[in-house]
Design an enzyme around this catalytic site. Structure first.
Site, PDB file in Angstrom:
ATOM      1  CG  HIS A  55      28.393  42.974  35.186  1.00 33.80           C
ATOM      2  ND1 HIS A  55      29.182  43.654  34.732  1.00 33.80           N
ATOM      3  CD2 HIS A  55      28.741  42.688  36.572  1.00 33.80           C
ATOM      4  CE1 HIS A  55      30.240  43.898  36.069  1.00 33.80           C
ATOM      5  NE2 HIS A  55      29.635  43.104  36.740  1.00 33.80           N
ATOM      6  CG  ASP A  58      29.173  43.960  31.289  1.00 31.75           C
ATOM      7  OD1 ASP A  58      28.489  44.891  31.848  1.00 31.75           O
ATOM      8  OD2 ASP A  58      29.969  43.214  31.901  1.00 31.75           O
ATOM      9  CG  ASP A 289      37.445  42.950  38.064  1.00 25.26           C
ATOM     10  OD1 ASP A 289      37.354  43.854  37.077  1.00 25.26           O
ATOM     11  OD2 ASP A 289      36.604  42.733  38.904  1.00 25.26           O
TER      12      ASP A 289
HETATM   13  C1  XUL Z   1      34.082  45.542  41.682  1.00 28.65           C
HETATM   14  C2  XUL Z   1      34.174  44.271  40.956  1.00 28.65           C
HETATM   15  C3  XUL Z   1      33.178  44.060  40.026  1.00 28.65           C
HETATM   16  C4  XUL Z   1      32.952  42.472  40.079  1.00 28.65           C
HETATM   17  C5  XUL Z   1      31.801  42.132  38.928  1.00 28.65           C
HETATM   18  O1  XUL Z   1      35.085  45.832  42.537  1.00 28.65           O
HETATM   19  O2  XUL Z   1      35.156  43.910  41.502  1.00 28.65           O
HETATM   20  O3  XUL Z   1      33.829  44.365  38.779  1.00 28.65           O
HETATM   21  O4  XUL Z   1      34.136  41.900  39.771  1.00 28.65           O
HETATM   22  O5  XUL Z   1      30.869  42.689  39.175  1.00 28.65           O
HETATM   23 MN    MN Z   2      36.074  41.966  40.833  1.00 32.21          MN
END
Ligand code: XUL
Ligand code: MN
Length: 381
Positions: A55, A58, A289
């Site tokens: 983001h 960040d 992630d």
């Molecule tokens: C939330 C999620 C986020 C997005 C980025 O569940 O996956 O971290 O990937 O905003």
């Molecule tokens: Mn995500």
């Protein structure tokens, strides 16, 4: 056999927010020290990671001066270059601040919607400076608990308007090749999120001014949270030519967003996702992630990073074995035959006779095939 040490060619990526995560949950505050985003880039680079996602906030805290912003971008670039790394997605955090508590793009308040748009524009601008070409929108707060407060018709309209606005911004700025993506999620932090799955998002994308330029970033945990088959979700995006990114992690079905280390749950489904993208020759980043456990300290975060990549590489090795396994491939060939190609024309088809009983008697071998897959994953094939 490979020692499962990642290289840049493996195209692994991490969201900066995953490394910066401090183990907080709704019931307790942080359990580990903060880490600087620039430091996170270098540490990932040292471990063979190819790319980052972030983001914009960040890296550049809201309210930073223009000089501080430029310095952070310059330093991020320098570190990325030092390790031969890329930045493959810059989105915006339009979910943490209370101003977005009832949504960003779908807020009733035009000023809040404008603020969200300004954040996404900033994400795209910073992305361009970092050589990135994707803005993935995960609209954390665009959802509801109180359906009386907003019609979903309004919400869908505003999401469409928001995406169209961003696309026009990209076009006006001449950011050639820059693309948008939706990251669907069924719920959390909202009771219900708008566009919970890949299929829902594809429906909305088809109605955009430039549907060709908006794709998807499916996330395995998001599909599993809804009790869906994550493999099928990713496949639907791939089939539509819209797999612009992919968030890999693990999750027990029908629970809160656990964001576990890739491979920590649902091994078979994860295996089929790896097989899908490897066999398709998909060249996008394999982005993790996920969050280290709340029990992890700062050092153990790197065990988490290494673990995600090792599990992927091990599953990729299993894919090669699966594809080379004579018995498995023999069963698959039998399943795919006879395939007489396309259907005959309707007039011919209408006159055709079928032996229903014979067709129904064909053995499909699913028990054997699944057992062989299990045994391969369990390491005895
Ligand atoms: C939330 C999620 C986020 C997005 C980025 O569940 O996956 O971290 O990937 O905003
Ligand atoms: Mn995500």
């Amino acid at each position: 056999m490979s020692d499962f040490v990642p290289t840049r060619e493996d195209r692994f990526a991490f969201g900066l927010w995953t490394i910066m995560n401090r183990g907080a949950d709704p019931f307790g505050g942080p359990t580990r020290e903060p880490i600087d985003p620039l430091e996170a880039i270098s540490e990932l680079g040292r471990r063979g990671v190819w790319a980052i996602e972030m983001h914009v906030e960040d890296l550049i805290p809201v309210g930073s001066s223009a000089a501080a912003r430029d310095r952070l971008i310059r330093e991020a670039r320098r570190r990325l270059d030092e390790y031969g790394m890329a930045c493959v997605n810059v989105g915006a955090n339009v979910f943490s601040h209370p101003v977005f508590r009832d949504g960003a793009l779908t807020s009733h308040d035009a000023k809040v919607r404008a603020l969200a748009m300004q954040r996404y524009m900033e994400a795209i601008d910073v992305g361009v400076e970092l050589g990135c070409t994707l803005c993935d929108l995960w609209w954390g707060r665009d959802g509801c608990e109180c359906d009386a407060a907003r019609s979903p018709l309004e919400a869908f309209k505003r999401l469409r308007e928001g995406l169209n606005y961003l696309q026009h911004y990209i076009d006006r700025r001449g950011y050639a090749g820059y693309r948008l993506a939706i990251e669907p999620k069924p719920n959390e932090p909202r009771g219900d999120a708008y566009l919970p799955t890949v299929g829902h998002a594809l429906g909305l994308i088809a109605m955009l001014d430039r549907p060709d330029n908006c794709g998807l970033v499916p996330e395995l945990a998001h599909a599993r949270m809804a009790g869906l088959n994550a493999f099928h979700e990713v496949a639907l995006a791939l089939d539509a030519g819209r797999l612009f990114g992919l968030h890999l992690n693990a999750q027990k079905p029908l629970r809160f967003d656990q964001d576990l280390r890739f491979g920590a749950e649902d091994l078979k489904e994860s295996f089929f996702v790896v097989r899908l993208i490897e066999d398709a020759g998909w060249t996008g980043a394999r982005t993790f992630d996920a969050h280290p456990y709340r029990t992890a300290d700062r050092e153990e975060v790197w065990d988490f990073v290494t673990g995600c990549m090792r599990s992927y590489l091990i599953l990729r090795e299993k894919v090669k074995r699966f594809n080379a396994d004579a018995e498995i491939q023999g069963l698959l060939r039998e399943l795919h035959e006879p395939d007489d190609g396309p259907l005959p024309d309707p007039q011919t088809l209408a006159g055709m006779h079928f032996d229903w009983d014979e067709l129904a008697r064909r053995r499909l071998h699913h028990e054997r095939l699944d057992q062989l897959t299990q045994e391969l994953l369990l390491g005895i094939r």
